[in-house]
Scaffold this motif. Structure first.
Motif, PDB file in Angstrom:
ATOM      1  N   PHE A 164       1.354   4.036  -3.116  1.00 13.66           N
ATOM      2  CA  PHE A 164       1.071   5.546  -2.982  1.00 13.66           C
ATOM      3  C   PHE A 164       2.414   6.331  -3.326  1.00 13.66           C
ATOM      4  O   PHE A 164       2.295   7.287  -3.653  1.00 13.66           O
ATOM      5  N   VAL A 204       1.016  -1.108   0.144  1.00 10.03           N
ATOM      6  CA  VAL A 204      -0.111  -0.022  -0.062  1.00 10.03           C
ATOM      7  C   VAL A 204       0.963   1.164   0.106  1.00 10.03           C
ATOM      8  O   VAL A 204       0.747   1.999  -0.728  1.00 10.03           O
ATOM      9  N   ILE A 205       1.788   1.369   0.919  1.00  9.40           N
ATOM     10  CA  ILE A 205       2.688   2.490   1.018  1.00  9.40           C
ATOM     11  C   ILE A 205       3.605   2.706  -0.335  1.00  9.40           C
ATOM     12  O   ILE A 205       3.666   3.711  -0.877  1.00  9.40           O
TER      13      ILE A 205
END
Length: 92
Positions: free
Chosen positions: A18, A14-15
Motif C-alpha cells: 500500500f 500488505v501495508i
C-alpha cells in the motif's frame, strides 16, 4: 490457519504494498504536474520566438536605412562646409 509470525508478515507485506502504491501515485502526480508546467513554458517560449521573428523580419531594411542616413549626413556636411565658406566672405 496462520501462525502469528506468518500473519504479521502478511500484514507487513500488505501495508508495504500500500505504501509503495501511494509513493508511485505521488511520484506520477508530480511527474504530470511538471510535464504540464513544461508544456506551458514551451508555449510561452514559442510565442516569444515568434515575436522575435516578427521583430526581425525587416532587418533587410537596416542597410537601406543606414545608406539613407549616410546620404543625409553627407548632404548636411556639404551644407555646413558651404555655409562656413560663404559666411566668411559675407562678413568681410
Amino acid at each position: 490457519m496462520l501462525t502469528d509470525t506468518q500473519e504479521s508478515l502478511w500484514w507487513g507485506a500488505v501495508i508495504g504494498g500500500f505504501v509503495i502504491v501511494l509513493a508511485v501515485a505521488a511520484l506520477l502526480t508530480i511527474l504530470v504536474v511538471e510535464v504540464r508546467t513544461i508544456e506551458r513554458r514551451v508555449v510561452t517560449v514559442k510565442e516569444t520566438l515568434r515575436q522575435a521573428k516578427t521583430n526581425t523580419d525587416d532587418t533587410a531594411l537596416i542597410a537601406t536605412t543606414a545608406a539613407g542616413v549616410e546620404a543625409v549626413l553627407a548632404e548636411g556636411l556639404e551644407h555646413h562646409l558651404f555655409l562656413g565658406r560663404v559666411l566668411g566672405k559675407v562678413r568681410s
